[in-house]
Design an enzyme around this catalytic site. Structure first.
Site, PDB file in Angstrom:
ATOM      1  N   GLY A  98       0.828  -1.203   0.000  1.00 52.47           N
ATOM      2  CA  GLY A  98       0.000   0.000   0.000  1.00 52.47           C
ATOM      3  C   GLY A  98       0.856   1.244   0.000  1.00 52.47           C
ATOM      4  O   GLY A  98       1.850   1.338   0.719  1.00 52.47           O
TER       5      GLY A  98
ATOM      6  N   ALA B 284      -1.198   5.916   4.576  1.00 52.83           N
ATOM      7  CA  ALA B 284      -0.682   5.043   5.635  1.00 52.83           C
ATOM      8  C   ALA B 284       0.569   4.295   5.162  1.00 52.83           C
ATOM      9  O   ALA B 284       1.562   4.211   5.890  1.00 52.83           O
ATOM     10  CB  ALA B 284      -1.762   4.055   6.071  1.00 52.83           C
TER      11      ALA B 284
ATOM     12  N   HIS C  43     -21.782   8.017   4.425  1.00 47.18           N
ATOM     13  CA  HIS C  43     -21.542   9.466   4.466  1.00 47.18           C
ATOM     14  C   HIS C  43     -22.788  10.208   4.002  1.00 47.18           C
ATOM     15  O   HIS C  43     -23.347   9.893   2.961  1.00 47.18           O
ATOM     16  CB  HIS C  43     -20.364   9.790   3.543  1.00 47.18           C
ATOM     17  CG  HIS C  43     -19.755  11.120   3.800  1.00 47.18           C
ATOM     18  ND1 HIS C  43     -20.445  12.299   3.661  1.00 47.18           N
ATOM     19  CD2 HIS C  43     -18.512  11.465   4.202  1.00 47.18           C
ATOM     20  CE1 HIS C  43     -19.642  13.307   3.970  1.00 47.18           C
ATOM     21  NE2 HIS C  43     -18.468  12.829   4.295  1.00 47.18           N
TER      22      HIS C  43
ATOM     23  N   ARG D 122     -21.563  11.886  11.133  1.00 47.88           N
ATOM     24  CA  ARG D 122     -22.069  11.340   9.869  1.00 47.88           C
ATOM     25  C   ARG D 122     -23.180  10.317  10.042  1.00 47.88           C
ATOM     26  O   ARG D 122     -24.145  10.296   9.277  1.00 47.88           O
ATOM     27  CB  ARG D 122     -20.915  10.686   9.120  1.00 47.88           C
ATOM     28  CG  ARG D 122     -19.933  11.694   8.684  1.00 47.88           C
ATOM     29  CD  ARG D 122     -18.718  11.081   8.070  1.00 47.88           C
ATOM     30  NE  ARG D 122     -17.850  12.179   7.659  1.00 47.88           N
ATOM     31  CZ  ARG D 122     -16.665  12.009   7.112  1.00 47.88           C
ATOM     32  NH1 ARG D 122     -16.197  10.800   6.918  1.00 47.88           N
ATOM     33  NH2 ARG D 122     -15.948  13.050   6.752  1.00 47.88           N
TER      34      ARG D 122
ATOM     35  N   GLU E  85      -6.598   2.680   7.105  1.00 42.23           N
ATOM     36  CA  GLU E  85      -7.991   2.202   7.076  1.00 42.23           C
ATOM     37  C   GLU E  85      -8.059   0.678   7.149  1.00 42.23           C
ATOM     38  O   GLU E  85      -9.084   0.115   7.530  1.00 42.23           O
ATOM     39  CB  GLU E  85      -8.688   2.734   5.812  1.00 42.23           C
ATOM     40  CG  GLU E  85     -10.197   2.539   5.849  1.00 42.23           C
ATOM     41  CD  GLU E  85     -10.955   3.188   4.698  1.00 42.23           C
ATOM     42  OE1 GLU E  85     -10.409   4.074   4.024  1.00 42.23           O
ATOM     43  OE2 GLU E  85     -12.128   2.792   4.477  1.00 42.23           O
TER      44      GLU E  85
ATOM     45  N   LEU F   1      -7.373  10.587   7.626  1.00 41.42           N
ATOM     46  CA  LEU F   1      -6.051  11.039   7.181  1.00 41.42           C
ATOM     47  C   LEU F   1      -5.140  11.167   8.397  1.00 41.42           C
ATOM     48  O   LEU F   1      -3.963  10.799   8.373  1.00 41.42           O
ATOM     49  CB  LEU F   1      -6.169  12.377   6.450  1.00 41.42           C
ATOM     50  CG  LEU F   1      -7.106  12.397   5.230  1.00 41.42           C
ATOM     51  CD1 LEU F   1      -6.998  13.734   4.506  1.00 41.42           C
ATOM     52  CD2 LEU F   1      -6.783  11.270   4.251  1.00 41.42           C
TER      53      LEU F   1
HETATM   54  C1  LIG Z   1     -14.045  10.531  -1.618  1.00 42.72           C
HETATM   55  C2  LIG Z   1     -13.392  10.402  -0.285  1.00 42.72           C
HETATM   56  C3  LIG Z   1     -13.013  11.542   0.409  1.00 42.72           C
HETATM   57  C4  LIG Z   1     -12.402  11.429   1.667  1.00 42.72           C
HETATM   58  N1  LIG Z   1     -12.059  12.571   2.337  1.00 42.72           N
HETATM   59  C5  LIG Z   1     -11.448  12.470   3.542  1.00 42.72           C
HETATM   60  C6  LIG Z   1     -11.055  13.631   4.259  1.00 42.72           C
HETATM   61  O1  LIG Z   1     -11.251  14.753   3.818  1.00 42.72           O
HETATM   62  N2  LIG Z   1     -10.451  13.468   5.450  1.00 42.72           N
HETATM   63  C7  LIG Z   1     -10.201  12.246   5.980  1.00 42.72           C
HETATM   64  O2  LIG Z   1      -9.638  12.165   7.067  1.00 42.72           O
HETATM   65  N3  LIG Z   1     -10.564  11.119   5.315  1.00 42.72           N
HETATM   66  C8  LIG Z   1     -11.171  11.206   4.115  1.00 42.72           C
HETATM   67  N4  LIG Z   1     -11.529  10.063   3.448  1.00 42.72           N
HETATM   68  C9  LIG Z   1     -11.074   8.751   3.944  1.00 42.72           C
HETATM   69  C10 LIG Z   1      -9.602   8.580   3.585  1.00 42.72           C
HETATM   70  O3  LIG Z   1      -9.353   9.095   2.312  1.00 42.72           O
HETATM   71  C11 LIG Z   1      -9.163   7.113   3.598  1.00 42.72           C
HETATM   72  O4  LIG Z   1      -9.625   6.480   4.740  1.00 42.72           O
HETATM   73  C12 LIG Z   1      -7.634   7.051   3.592  1.00 42.72           C
HETATM   74  O5  LIG Z   1      -7.105   7.833   2.553  1.00 42.72           O
HETATM   75  C13 LIG Z   1      -7.155   5.615   3.479  1.00 42.72           C
HETATM   76  O6  LIG Z   1      -5.756   5.645   3.383  1.00 42.72           O
HETATM   77  P1  LIG Z   1      -4.909   4.299   3.399  1.00 42.72           P
HETATM   78  O7  LIG Z   1      -3.500   4.712   3.192  1.00 42.72           O
HETATM   79  O8  LIG Z   1      -5.251   3.533   4.601  1.00 42.72           O
HETATM   80  O9  LIG Z   1      -5.435   3.477   2.133  1.00 42.72           O
HETATM   81  P2  LIG Z   1      -5.549   3.854   0.573  1.00 42.72           P
HETATM   82  O10 LIG Z   1      -5.286   5.278   0.293  1.00 42.72           O
HETATM   83  O11 LIG Z   1      -6.858   3.285   0.135  1.00 42.72           O
HETATM   84  O12 LIG Z   1      -4.382   3.065  -0.091  1.00 42.72           O
HETATM   85  C14 LIG Z   1      -4.409   1.679  -0.242  1.00 42.72           C
HETATM   86  C15 LIG Z   1      -3.140   1.247  -0.920  1.00 42.72           C
HETATM   87  O13 LIG Z   1      -3.044  -0.171  -0.842  1.00 42.72           O
HETATM   88  C16 LIG Z   1      -2.757  -0.711  -2.112  1.00 42.72           C
HETATM   89  N5  LIG Z   1      -3.346  -2.049  -2.156  1.00 42.72           N
HETATM   90  C17 LIG Z   1      -4.555  -2.450  -1.724  1.00 42.72           C
HETATM   91  N6  LIG Z   1      -4.710  -3.776  -1.889  1.00 42.72           N
HETATM   92  C18 LIG Z   1      -3.568  -4.214  -2.432  1.00 42.72           C
HETATM   93  C19 LIG Z   1      -3.114  -5.494  -2.834  1.00 42.72           C
HETATM   94  N7  LIG Z   1      -3.861  -6.575  -2.686  1.00 42.72           N
HETATM   95  N8  LIG Z   1      -1.890  -5.576  -3.376  1.00 42.72           N
HETATM   96  C20 LIG Z   1      -1.090  -4.479  -3.535  1.00 42.72           C
HETATM   97  N9  LIG Z   1      -1.470  -3.249  -3.146  1.00 42.72           N
HETATM   98  C21 LIG Z   1      -2.693  -3.123  -2.617  1.00 42.72           C
HETATM   99  C22 LIG Z   1      -3.313   0.272  -3.112  1.00 42.72           C
HETATM  100  O14 LIG Z   1      -2.648   0.138  -4.344  1.00 42.72           O
HETATM  101  C23 LIG Z   1      -3.036   1.589  -2.396  1.00 42.72           C
HETATM  102  O15 LIG Z   1      -1.707   1.991  -2.703  1.00 42.72           O
HETATM  103  C24 LIG Z   1     -12.166  10.159   2.212  1.00 42.72           C
HETATM  104  C25 LIG Z   1     -12.542   9.017   1.520  1.00 42.72           C
HETATM  105  C26 LIG Z   1     -13.176   9.136   0.293  1.00 42.72           C
HETATM  106  C27 LIG Z   1     -13.661   7.906  -0.384  1.00 42.72           C
END
Ligand SMILES: Cc1cc2nc3c(=O)[nH]c(=O)nc-3n(C[C@H](O)[C@H](O)[C@H](O)COP(=O)(O)OP(=O)(O)OC[C@H]3O[C@@H](n4cnc5c(N)ncnc54)[C@H](O)[C@@H]3O)c2cc1C
Length: 646
Positions: free
Chosen positions: A49, A53, A275, A339, A434, A450
């Site tokens: 990922g 995160a 949401h 929410r 997440e 975030l």
């Molecule tokens: C439209 C929208 C707006 C949002 N706005 C906000 C906001 O304003 N403030 C806030 O706090 N939160 C917000 N959120 C929530 C927030 O964006 C997410 O919870 C957060 O960005 C998740 O980050 P992450 O790094 O955990 O995962 P992600 O950003 O989802 O990244 C997942 C990563 O894992 C990789 N991956 C997944 N499965 C595999 C696999 N099997 N093999 C290889 N790679 C894989 C993907 O390629 C990616 O790189 C929003 C969410 C949405 C949908």
């Protein structure tokens, strides 16, 4: 009920220190073993990922000197779903001098999560929030500033202070650019090896420890094994189990689900966030929903007509014939209630026949007052890109007519169970962002995802993973290790099976039907009868999937049909667990609303005597019931009471 699962022994988070909550993180950082810089070079970590995160974790571990292998399925780490985040990131800086503090952010988050998160974790998150902003500013993240040059703040739901830092409506993108440049610096320095377009399809566990992954090169189809001393999953949330959601189309559960099948507990899978401010569904062929950021609720007012079936142009409906229902029911928080509460209220007014727009599934989000009060240029400066996006999608101009919004699936609070060190129930497997369940309880407050992703990646994991790695390097493993060979073979066999079925239905048609079942029975409102029906229908549909799905193309090529098929197959298994989790939790809390458990005025009614625990599910074996392990939740600092935003 007990036919659906087995109850196992209770579990505890052994890593969280006791003592005053404000000192626990310091204590843990001190008690965790360290690895000296020269030894770090001998240790390797896989990070799956590159969202906020994962990128922050990989960059920080690389900077610390570990050998990091980073994976994502997109063509660039910068395309991770985090880029979509619009509204902002919370931090207890109290720049506004409006009474904020680390303790208040902690309190708001525990209460917002409806008393289903751990105090220790949430307090740490609030402490670390302050450092995140400094880190990001140092990286050059262009947060919005006030006229005097100080960082600006706005408010998000569930709070009465302004603590949300933002970069127009593109906060996720700007933060991700910050994390990405830190990551690329390490790629250049040779501490991080980047593997784009690689999908993790299996976890390799050797002697009870996570030691690697099996990944498919999504361009050539090659099945590869990768090894390390520890594995970190930062693979995001699973909202796409509902088919329609605000998540990026590729978001899926495969990485965490495969780890679950190998022994990692899955916690609170039924806690889903719906949401309240999304663009309503417009037709049968839609595959994606669009979020309108919660920040819009700072200035937009939500209303429906007083009378059911009123189809007049909203501008012709006089003030006295409008119901600003959130301001009416929740005068203290008004349009900024959390929410889960705003979503259910929207559903209720639509169920009463007062919804607006096609199908009556919408409510107005109206900026007329804000434009009158602040002037159009000020509204444009704050929300311009969101207004443009709305206009492009709906063809309506929100400066002139109110936006129409309706709740949609957005975020998943559930995820792999982790202890205070972010380590799962498999030694050596860590989970951040997440993908883990850790900090938001039954409902996440806006702008806190975030914050959590970056807290985990920049600050928490780099301080806790040492404690595990200090015992390494572990015994050498490679392709000849039987567990690695078996994992790779299992991946190949599954791909062959999917390609050989050659049935009559597309992967998408199965996914869509699954999504409908989940939305109807495990969505904004759930009940015993519906959830039981859902379990049955999911099982039938899964059965049909494995008999009748048609996966086009071959493995040895770029094959999106095959990629989706694997993900949907995992969604089926997850969906069943979500329904079982929702069934067993016979209370309402946060985003989990059981219609059998509500107060007289229709609010979520918890049953703390029975359900004040994390439900951590252990995989019971294919075709076998899952095992429920309860982790009791104790509250020493925040009094557990019925949430009230009135
Ligand atoms: C439209 C929208 C707006 C949002 N706005 C906000 C906001 O304003 N403030 C806030 O706090 N939160 C917000 N959120 C929530 C927030 O964006 C997410 O919870 C957060 O960005 C998740 O980050 P992450 O790094 O955990 O995962 P992600 O950003 O989802 O990244 C997942 C990563 O894992 C990789 N991956 C997944 N499965 C595999 C696999 N099997 N093999 C290889 N790679 C894989 C993907 O390629 C990616 O790189 C929003 C969410 C949405 C949908």
């Amino acid at each position: 009920m007990k036919d659906l699962y087995i109850e196992g022994d209770e579990i505890r988070d052994e890593k969280a220190p006791a003592g005053p909550v404000a000192e626990r993180w310091d204590q843990r950082r001190f008690s965790a073993k360290l690895v000296n810089p020269a030894n770090r070079r001998k240790l390797s970590v896989i990070v799956v990922g590159t969202g906020l995160a994962g990128a922050s974790a990989a960059a920080t571990l690389g900077e610390a000197g570990y050998q990091v292998k980073s994976f994502c399925y997109q063509d660039s780490p910068r395309r991770a779903h985090s880029i979509a985040a619009q509204g902002g990131i919370n931090a207890a800086k109290n720049y506004r001098n409006d009474g904020d503090s680390i303790y208040r952010l902690f309190y708001d988050t525990v209460k917002g999560g409806d008393f289903r998160s751990r105090e220790s974790n949430v307090y740490r998150l609030s402490q670390v929030s302050v450092e995140i902003i400094d880190q990001c500013v140092a990286q050059g993240v262009p947060f919005a500033r006030e006229y005097g040059g100080l960082l600006d703040n706005r408010s998000f739901g569930g709070v009465q202070v302004s603590r949300t830092f933002y970069a127009r409506g593109q906060t996720g993108q700007q933060l991700l650019i910050g994390a990405y440049q830190a990551l690329e610096r390490q790629v250049q320095a040779g501490t991080v090896e980047m593997n784009t377009r690689h999908e993790m399809l299996e976890l390799i566990v050797v002697d009870g420890r996570a030691r690697g992954i099996v990944a498919r090169d999504m361009v050539t189809g090659e099945i590869e094994t990768h090894f390390a001393d520890a594995v970190v999953l930062s693979s995001g949330g699973y909202g796409n189990v509902f088919y329609l959601s605000t998540n990026a189309m590729g978001c899926n559960v495969t990485a965490t689900w495969r780890a679950h099948r190998k022994g990692a507990y899955f916690a609170n899978p039924c806690y889903t966030q719906i949401h309240p401010t999304c663009i309503p569904v417009s037709g049968d062929y839609q595959s994606k929903l669009t979020l309108m950021s919660e920040s819009l609720r700072n200035d937009g007012r939500i209303w429906v007509p007083n009378e059911a079936g009123d189809t007049r142009d909203p501008r012709e409906i006089p003030e006295e014939e409008r119901d600003y229902y959130l301001e009416r029911i929740y005068p203290a928080f008004g349009n900024l209630v959390p929410r889960d509460i705003a979503s259910r209220a929207a559903k209720n007014v639509c169920d009463e026949g007062r919804g607006v727009g096609p199908g009556g599934l919408g409510v107005y989000l109206d900026f007329a007052d804000a434009i009158k009060r602040l002037g159009r240029p000020a509204v444009e400066a704050k929300y311009g890109n969101l207004f443009d996006m709305y206009q492009r999608i709906t063809g309506e101009n929100p400066y002139e007519v109110p936006m129409r919004i309706y709740p949609a699936v957005h975020y998943t609070m559930g995820g792999l169970w982790v202890d205070y060190d972010l380590q799962s129930s498999i030694p050596g497997l860590f989970v951040t962002g997440e993908a883990n369940f850790s900090d938001h309880g039954a409902n996440r407050l806006g702008a806190s995802a975030l914050m959590q992703g970056l807290a985990d990646g920049y600050f928490v994991l780099p301080n806790t993973i040492n404690d595990y790695l200090a015992a390494g390097p572990f015994e050498e493993v490679d392709e000849s290790t039987p567990e690695a060979g078996e994992a790779a073979e299992a991946v190949r066999a599954r791909i062959d099976k999917l390609l050989s079925i050659n049935g009559n239905r597309t992967v998408d048609s199965f996914h869509k039907e699954l999504g409908h079942i989940m939305w109807d029975y495990c969505g904004m409102e759930r009940n015993e009868e519906g959830l039981r029906k859902a379990v049955e229908r999911i099982r039938e549909l899964r059965e049909e999937f494995w008999q009748n799905v048609r996966v086009l193309g071959e493995n040895e090529e770029l094959n999106q049909s095959l990629e989706k098929a694997g993900r949907v197959a995992d969604f089926f298994e997850l969906a069943e667990l979500m329904c079982i989790d929702a069934l067993h939790r016979r209370e309402s809390c946060g985003g989990h609303f059981r219609s059998e458990s509500q107060t007289e005025d229709g609010e979520a009614l918890r049953h703390d005597d029975e359900f004040a625990y994390v439900a951590a599910w252990e995989f019971g074996g294919t075709g076998e019931p899952p095992v429920l392990r309860k982790e009791p939740l104790e509250y020493e600092y925040v009094e557990m009471k019925q949430r009230s935003y009135k």
